[in-house]
Design an enzyme around this catalytic site. Structure first.
Site, PDB file in Angstrom:
ATOM      1  N   ASP A 116      21.433 -11.202  -0.869  1.00 22.30           N
ATOM      2  CA  ASP A 116      22.129 -10.069  -0.563  1.00 22.30           C
ATOM      3  C   ASP A 116      22.171  -9.992   0.823  1.00 22.30           C
ATOM      4  O   ASP A 116      22.870  -9.224   1.448  1.00 22.30           O
ATOM      5  CB  ASP A 116      21.057  -8.898  -0.959  1.00 22.30           C
ATOM      6  CG  ASP A 116      19.602  -8.910  -0.288  1.00 22.30           C
ATOM      7  OD1 ASP A 116      19.493  -9.565   0.634  1.00 22.30           O
ATOM      8  OD2 ASP A 116      18.818  -8.176  -1.027  1.00 22.30           O
ATOM      9  N   GLY A 117      21.638 -10.849   1.581  1.00 24.71           N
ATOM     10  CA  GLY A 117      21.966 -10.976   3.228  1.00 24.71           C
ATOM     11  C   GLY A 117      21.198  -9.878   4.189  1.00 24.71           C
ATOM     12  O   GLY A 117      21.348  -9.710   5.096  1.00 24.71           O
ATOM     13  N   ASP A 238      16.466 -27.486   8.775  1.00 19.80           N
ATOM     14  CA  ASP A 238      17.362 -26.414   9.330  1.00 19.80           C
ATOM     15  C   ASP A 238      16.366 -25.483  10.132  1.00 19.80           C
ATOM     16  O   ASP A 238      17.170 -24.475  10.702  1.00 19.80           O
ATOM     17  CB  ASP A 238      18.326 -25.591   8.400  1.00 19.80           C
ATOM     18  CG  ASP A 238      17.130 -25.038   7.091  1.00 19.80           C
ATOM     19  OD1 ASP A 238      16.560 -25.931   6.554  1.00 19.80           O
ATOM     20  OD2 ASP A 238      17.101 -24.092   6.903  1.00 19.80           O
ATOM     21  N   ASN A 239      15.271 -25.596  10.349  1.00 19.35           N
ATOM     22  CA  ASN A 239      14.196 -24.893  11.246  1.00 19.35           C
ATOM     23  C   ASN A 239      13.784 -25.550  12.116  1.00 19.35           C
ATOM     24  O   ASN A 239      12.547 -25.223  12.568  1.00 19.35           O
ATOM     25  CB  ASN A 239      13.144 -24.460  10.061  1.00 19.35           C
ATOM     26  CG  ASN A 239      13.546 -23.300   9.023  1.00 19.35           C
ATOM     27  OD1 ASN A 239      14.575 -22.656   9.434  1.00 19.35           O
ATOM     28  ND2 ASN A 239      12.929 -23.020   8.008  1.00 19.35           N
TER      29      ASN A 239
END
Length: 467
Positions: A116-117, A238-239
């Site tokens: 849902d962002g 990606d972290n």
């Protein structure tokens, strides 16, 4: 207030920057504002508390969602990206350094992958507390500028109050950024991304030197995490930043009783990112960066691999130097502490000794009073023998007090503050922040902030990513 934001990332690699707007927030309410950081960035705190709230949630200007890939728990995803975040742009701080201004929880983007962002108040306050505690401990980190309630409802296991975090970083370039560029097969894009990273973080470096600098920065960073008992919890590629800053305070926590297998993350079912695995995983992630950068090291793939492996092989040396140097400081001595440290950690593990508490109480033993530290142990003969060996090295108690924190974000107190904050009571958050942003030296009235969690809390404690 007139704010000038640049778009250096988007200009350098437009293929990796999708122009996007945040979900409008009609009634923003400020929950936390980092006034010292605001001033560093040339932002007026009084303005941010009033008209600037609209700016802090992205209502005033569009941003870009950054593309990146990543290995998540070892599995490769070629297209991740900012699914609920926006880079508003870059601005200069008081030292003239370029800093990203980035939003989290600002709504769905093309990278949302079904999410849902949005973000809830609790996880955004967690990042605020944890990142500012890490900054106070001197550990490279992204910083939290503000948390703003949106008035929206976020549906997770239950309805939760929504919030947006405004985050500041020296950049948001990740290992996953380079994986994405390499996966496109566009070597020009890879070169431009590497050139942007070099200009931003390591000016004048060659591509191989860029990789070498990132290896050194990440080895040092992970060692510094472990010196304070920090467990990241989700060390996906990606972290992992190119800058060497800690990023993404999701299912993270501080270790209580020393145990290398400690895992708090609810999604780390196999302990991949346990406390003791963090150096191994960091090196694994850096190998993935090397793979992405290979075309830039040499046109001859075999030669490129040879060069990459040589640099990657320096990780252990960098980590060992940072870890052992840090442990020398924690123990207040300037000699080789390997045998002493090995025996101490074994004692701490066997006796279930709180990591933070032991080290800050140990300085009293250097001043002649061993009881505060030894009383933590059941094996008194073992710790007495160890203390005698250590005292023979003439430890410097004052130096120990400068590096061993009294106050870290104790997990039970973090949860208490987040629960209260989600219900509109921010006082526990303020008290916790007061403790952990001045972590060294005991202060009257803050005893509970130096006390480990009850055993029944720690036994079943889990942290969650908040998405």
């Amino acid at each position: 207030m007139n704010i000038s934001l640049s778009s250096e990332f988007a200009d350098a690699v437009p293929e990796m920057a999708v122009a996007w707007e945040a979900v409008p927030v009609r009634e923003p309410v400020l929950l936390a504002l980092n006034e010292p950081l605001a001033k560093e960035l040339g932002l007026d705190p009084a303005w941010l508390r009033a008209d600037g709230l609209s700016f802090l949630v992205g209502n005033e200007a569009p941003g870009v969602a950054q593309a990146y890939a990543g290995h998540q728990f070892g599995g490769y995803s070629p297209r991740l990206g900012d699914g609920r975040a926006l880079l508003l742009g870059e601005l200069r701080d008081s030292d003239g350094e370029l800093r990203d201004l980035h939003l989290k929880g600002s709504g769905r983007t093309p990278f949302a992958r079904g999410g849902d962002g949005l973000a809830a108040v609790g996880p955004m306050l967690r990042e605020y507390v944890l990142s500012e505690a890490m900054f106070a401990l001197g550990i490279p980190t992204t910083r939290s500028l503000a948390v703003v309630s949106t008035g929206a409802t976020v549906q997770r296991e239950e309805p939760l109050a929504g919030a947006v975090l405004a985050r500041v970083a020296s950049s948001h370039l990740r290992v996953g950024s380079f994986q994405y560029a390499r996966n496109t097969g566009d070597h020009d894009l890879l070169r431009r991304l590497a050139g942007h990273a070099i200009a931003r973080h390591y000016p004048g470096s060659t591509y191989l030197e860029l990789f070498s600098q990132v290896v050194a920065a990440q080895a040092s960073l992970v060692a510094r995490w472990m010196l304070v008992g920090f467990i990241h919890g989700v060390m996906n590629t990606d972290n992992m930043t190119i800058s060497g800053e800690t990023i993404d305070y999701g299912p993270c926590a501080f270790m209580e009783a020393y145990d290398p297998t400690t895992v708090y993350s609810s999604i780390d079912h196999r302990g991949r990112y346990a406390y003791g695995n963090q150096p191994i995983i960091a090196q694994w992630n850096l190998a993935r960066l090397a793979e992405a950068l290979l075309p830039l090291f040499s046109d001859d793939e075999d030669e490129a691999v040879k060069l990459a492996l040589k640099v990657l092989g320096t990780f252990d040396e960098h980590f060992e130097r940072a870890w052992m140097g840090g442990m020398q400081a924690k123990l207040g001595v300037a000699v080789d502490v390997k045998p002493l440290l090995k025996d101490l950690l074994a004692l701490m593990h066997a006796n279930h000794i709180d990591f933070t508490t032991f080290f800050w109480k140990l300085s009293a033993a250097a001043r002649g009073d061993a009881e505060p530290a030894r009383s933590l142990f059941l094996d008194l003969a073992g710790i007495d023998a160890w203390i005698a060996r250590w005292r023979a090295l003439n430890p410097d108690a004052d130096a120990m007090d400068r590096v061993n924190p009294v106050y870290v974000p104790r997990n039970h107190l973090v949860e208490e503050a987040l629960a209260a904050g989600a219900d509109g009571d921010l006082e526990p958050l303020r008290r916790l922040l007061d403790a952990v942003t001045s972590p060294y030296g005991e202060r009257p009235g803050l005893e509970r902030y130096a006390t480990p969690a009850p055993q029944d809390f720690t036994t079943n404690y889990q942290t969650f990513c908040g998405t």
